[in-house]
Design a protein around this motif. Structure first.
Motif, PDB file in Angstrom:
ATOM      1  N   GLU A   4       0.815  -1.214   0.000  1.00  0.00           N
ATOM      2  CA  GLU A   4       0.000   0.000   0.000  1.00  0.00           C
ATOM      3  C   GLU A   4       0.850   1.265   0.000  1.00  0.00           C
ATOM      4  O   GLU A   4       0.317   2.369   0.066  1.00  0.00           O
ATOM      5  CB  GLU A   4      -0.922  -0.002   1.221  1.00  0.00           C
ATOM      6  CG  GLU A   4      -1.931  -1.143   1.203  1.00  0.00           C
ATOM      7  CD  GLU A   4      -2.777  -1.184   2.462  1.00  0.00           C
ATOM      8  OE1 GLU A   4      -2.367  -0.562   3.471  1.00  0.00           O
ATOM      9  OE2 GLU A   4      -3.840  -1.814   2.444  1.00  0.00           O
ATOM     10  N   GLY A   5       2.176   1.104  -0.057  1.00  0.00           N
ATOM     11  CA  GLY A   5       3.066   2.259  -0.070  1.00  0.00           C
ATOM     12  C   GLY A   5       3.341   2.825   1.310  1.00  0.00           C
ATOM     13  O   GLY A   5       3.881   3.934   1.429  1.00  0.00           O
ATOM     14  N   ASN A   6       3.006   2.083   2.352  1.00  0.00           N
ATOM     15  CA  ASN A   6       3.291   2.522   3.718  1.00  0.00           C
ATOM     16  C   ASN A   6       4.587   1.899   4.216  1.00  0.00           C
ATOM     17  O   ASN A   6       4.972   0.814   3.767  1.00  0.00           O
ATOM     18  CB  ASN A   6       2.127   2.157   4.650  1.00  0.00           C
ATOM     19  CG  ASN A   6       0.870   2.916   4.298  1.00  0.00           C
ATOM     20  OD1 ASN A   6       0.922   4.097   3.944  1.00  0.00           O
ATOM     21  ND2 ASN A   6      -0.277   2.260   4.386  1.00  0.00           N
ATOM     22  N   GLU A  67       0.033   6.481  -5.720  1.00  0.00           N
ATOM     23  CA  GLU A  67       0.300   7.900  -5.906  1.00  0.00           C
ATOM     24  C   GLU A  67       0.663   8.576  -4.582  1.00  0.00           C
ATOM     25  O   GLU A  67       1.355   9.587  -4.554  1.00  0.00           O
ATOM     26  CB  GLU A  67      -0.932   8.575  -6.512  1.00  0.00           C
ATOM     27  CG  GLU A  67      -0.717  10.017  -6.906  1.00  0.00           C
ATOM     28  CD  GLU A  67      -1.938  10.619  -7.581  1.00  0.00           C
ATOM     29  OE1 GLU A  67      -1.912  11.823  -7.863  1.00  0.00           O
ATOM     30  OE2 GLU A  67      -2.909   9.874  -7.821  1.00  0.00           O
ATOM     31  N   THR A  68       0.203   7.999  -3.473  1.00  0.00           N
ATOM     32  CA  THR A  68       0.491   8.526  -2.147  1.00  0.00           C
ATOM     33  C   THR A  68       1.288   7.495  -1.358  1.00  0.00           C
ATOM     34  O   THR A  68       0.894   6.331  -1.276  1.00  0.00           O
ATOM     35  CB  THR A  68      -0.804   8.854  -1.389  1.00  0.00           C
ATOM     36  OG1 THR A  68      -1.553   9.796  -2.147  1.00  0.00           O
ATOM     37  CG2 THR A  68      -0.497   9.448  -0.022  1.00  0.00           C
ATOM     38  N   LEU A  69       2.418   7.911  -0.806  1.00  0.00           N
ATOM     39  CA  LEU A  69       3.261   7.027  -0.007  1.00  0.00           C
ATOM     40  C   LEU A  69       3.284   7.491   1.450  1.00  0.00           C
ATOM     41  O   LEU A  69       3.090   8.670   1.739  1.00  0.00           O
ATOM     42  CB  LEU A  69       4.697   7.018  -0.547  1.00  0.00           C
ATOM     43  CG  LEU A  69       4.910   6.568  -1.988  1.00  0.00           C
ATOM     44  CD1 LEU A  69       6.403   6.596  -2.327  1.00  0.00           C
ATOM     45  CD2 LEU A  69       4.352   5.168  -2.208  1.00  0.00           C
ATOM     46  N   ASN A  70       3.519   6.537   2.339  1.00  0.00           N
ATOM     47  CA  ASN A  70       3.784   6.835   3.753  1.00  0.00           C
ATOM     48  C   ASN A  70       2.635   7.583   4.424  1.00  0.00           C
ATOM     49  O   ASN A  70       2.854   8.455   5.255  1.00  0.00           O
ATOM     50  CB  ASN A  70       5.092   7.639   3.884  1.00  0.00           C
ATOM     51  CG  ASN A  70       5.634   7.617   5.301  1.00  0.00           C
ATOM     52  OD1 ASN A  70       5.391   6.685   6.063  1.00  0.00           O
ATOM     53  ND2 ASN A  70       6.374   8.654   5.662  1.00  0.00           N
ATOM     54  N   GLU A  71       1.406   7.232   4.071  1.00  0.00           N
ATOM     55  CA  GLU A  71       0.272   7.815   4.795  1.00  0.00           C
ATOM     56  C   GLU A  71       0.224   7.274   6.227  1.00  0.00           C
ATOM     57  O   GLU A  71      -0.197   7.964   7.151  1.00  0.00           O
ATOM     58  CB  GLU A  71      -1.034   7.496   4.083  1.00  0.00           C
ATOM     59  CG  GLU A  71      -1.292   8.337   2.857  1.00  0.00           C
ATOM     60  CD  GLU A  71      -2.719   8.222   2.384  1.00  0.00           C
ATOM     61  OE1 GLU A  71      -3.394   9.246   2.274  1.00  0.00           O
ATOM     62  OE2 GLU A  71      -3.169   7.094   2.116  1.00  0.00           O
ATOM     63  N   LEU A  72       0.618   6.026   6.381  1.00  0.00           N
ATOM     64  CA  LEU A  72       0.681   5.380   7.686  1.00  0.00           C
ATOM     65  C   LEU A  72       2.005   4.641   7.795  1.00  0.00           C
ATOM     66  O   LEU A  72       2.672   4.395   6.789  1.00  0.00           O
ATOM     67  CB  LEU A  72      -0.470   4.379   7.861  1.00  0.00           C
ATOM     68  CG  LEU A  72      -1.905   4.919   7.817  1.00  0.00           C
ATOM     69  CD1 LEU A  72      -2.883   3.759   7.783  1.00  0.00           C
ATOM     70  CD2 LEU A  72      -2.170   5.822   9.006  1.00  0.00           C
ATOM     71  N   HIS A  73       2.394   4.290   9.014  1.00  0.00           N
ATOM     72  CA  HIS A  73       3.542   3.412   9.173  1.00  0.00           C
ATOM     73  C   HIS A  73       3.297   2.459  10.332  1.00  0.00           C
ATOM     74  O   HIS A  73       2.403   2.658  11.143  1.00  0.00           O
ATOM     75  CB  HIS A  73       4.849   4.196   9.361  1.00  0.00           C
ATOM     76  CG  HIS A  73       4.840   5.135  10.527  1.00  0.00           C
ATOM     77  ND1 HIS A  73       4.570   6.479  10.397  1.00  0.00           N
ATOM     78  CD2 HIS A  73       5.052   4.923  11.845  1.00  0.00           C
ATOM     79  CE1 HIS A  73       4.624   7.057  11.575  1.00  0.00           C
ATOM     80  NE2 HIS A  73       4.913   6.148  12.483  1.00  0.00           N
TER      81      HIS A  73
END
Length: 298
Positions: A4-6, A67-73
């Protein structure tokens, strides 16, 4: 990084006191939280010279880089066991929305057979529920240069790419969901047209805002005529009087185009179902700039 890019922070515990291991994990998290899209791309390139995150992400996860990375970790402490104080701290933090957990590995041997068992301190699903209301990181979206847009151009029964090339337009229709995103396009915007599952076929500059197809005219032999009366490959007059279902058209001055058979596509390039959206993917822009030799135009 997950699919998911997180980002996931993994801390291996060995001979550390509870306060040290938890404090170090939280320290890493405070740094990771600040990383934006560009930071992550640059870090990956520095660690992997000559490679592109966009392409390697596709190889590994079999899907495009979000398109969006690191929204959560996530924070994971890995150890053979934890003392009661560390468990107590982790449970306390998760109750306040900190996405932290511990993972245990235990080694077993039975004759010639060897086993490695894995157990979580807290059910990962419960951690996700407890931390779902935490404000996400809003810095993770790829920056937009303020001018470039992606266009998904369906080439088939309702529109034809060669007509778009010849008469200078892009279009979408058969429902408001498809056509409404064309309202994003203003004169002066640069568009990159992509035929889904084929590739990029053109780059151009928007000349006029979107209009219903029955209002759109083209120049033929020095005379303006309705596009619907022009020599085109497919009928575009389906539901022409229905404002929800009719085709909508945007006039474009093409800078460079190729045929459908020459379409440009590389693993890791951006694709989207929306008829128009902001193109933030720098890898795609850079590769198309090279393919279409756009730098020569500057």
């Amino acid at each position: 990084m997950n699919s998911e890019g997180n980002l996931v922070i993994i801390e291996l515990k060995r001979n550390k006191t509870p306060r040290e291991v938890v404090a170090q994990t939280l320290d890493y998290a405070s740094w990771v939280q600040q990383l934006n899209y560009t930071d992550i791309i640059e870090i990956y390139s520095e660690r992997n010279p000559g490679k592109q995150l966009e392409q390697d992400f596709v190889d590994y996860f079999q899907t495009d880089l979000p398109e969006t990375l690191n929204e959560l970790h996530q924070l994971i402490i890995v150890s053979a066991e934890l003392d009661p104080a560390t468990e107590r701290i982790i449970n306390y933090l998760t109750n306040f929305g900190v996405p932290i957990n511990a993972l245990f590995f235990h080694y077993f041997k039975d004759g010639d057979n060897e086993y490695l068992a894995r157990n979580w301190l807290i059910d990962p699903n419960k951690v996700e529920v407890k931390t779902s209301n935490v404000t996400t990181n809003k810095t993770g979206k790829a920056p937009w240069n303020g001018k470039d847009f992606y266009i998904s151009l369906g080439d088939g029964d309702y529109r034809n790419w060669e007509d778009c090339r010849r008469y200078g337009f892009i279009s979408a229709g058969q429902g408001k969901w498809y056509s409404r995103s064309l309202n994003l396009l203003k004169p002066g915007a640069r568009i990159f047209a992509c035929i889904p599952k084929v590739g990029y076929v053109g780059v151009g500059i928007v000349q006029e805002e979107v209009v219903p197809i029955k209002e759109f005219q083209v120049m033929v032999n020095g005379v303006n005529i309705p596009l619907l009366d022009a020599d085109i490959h497919v009928r575009m007059d389906t539901d022409v009087d229905d404002p929800d279902l009719c085709e909508y058209v945007v006039r474009v001055e093409w800078v460079k185009t190729v045929s459908k058979q020459e379409a440009i596509w590389e693993k890791g390039m951006f694709a989207n179902q929306n008829s128009a959206c902001k193109l933030r993917n720098q890898f795609t822009i850079e590769r198309l700039t090279e393919h279409f030799r756009l730098e020569e135009e500057n």
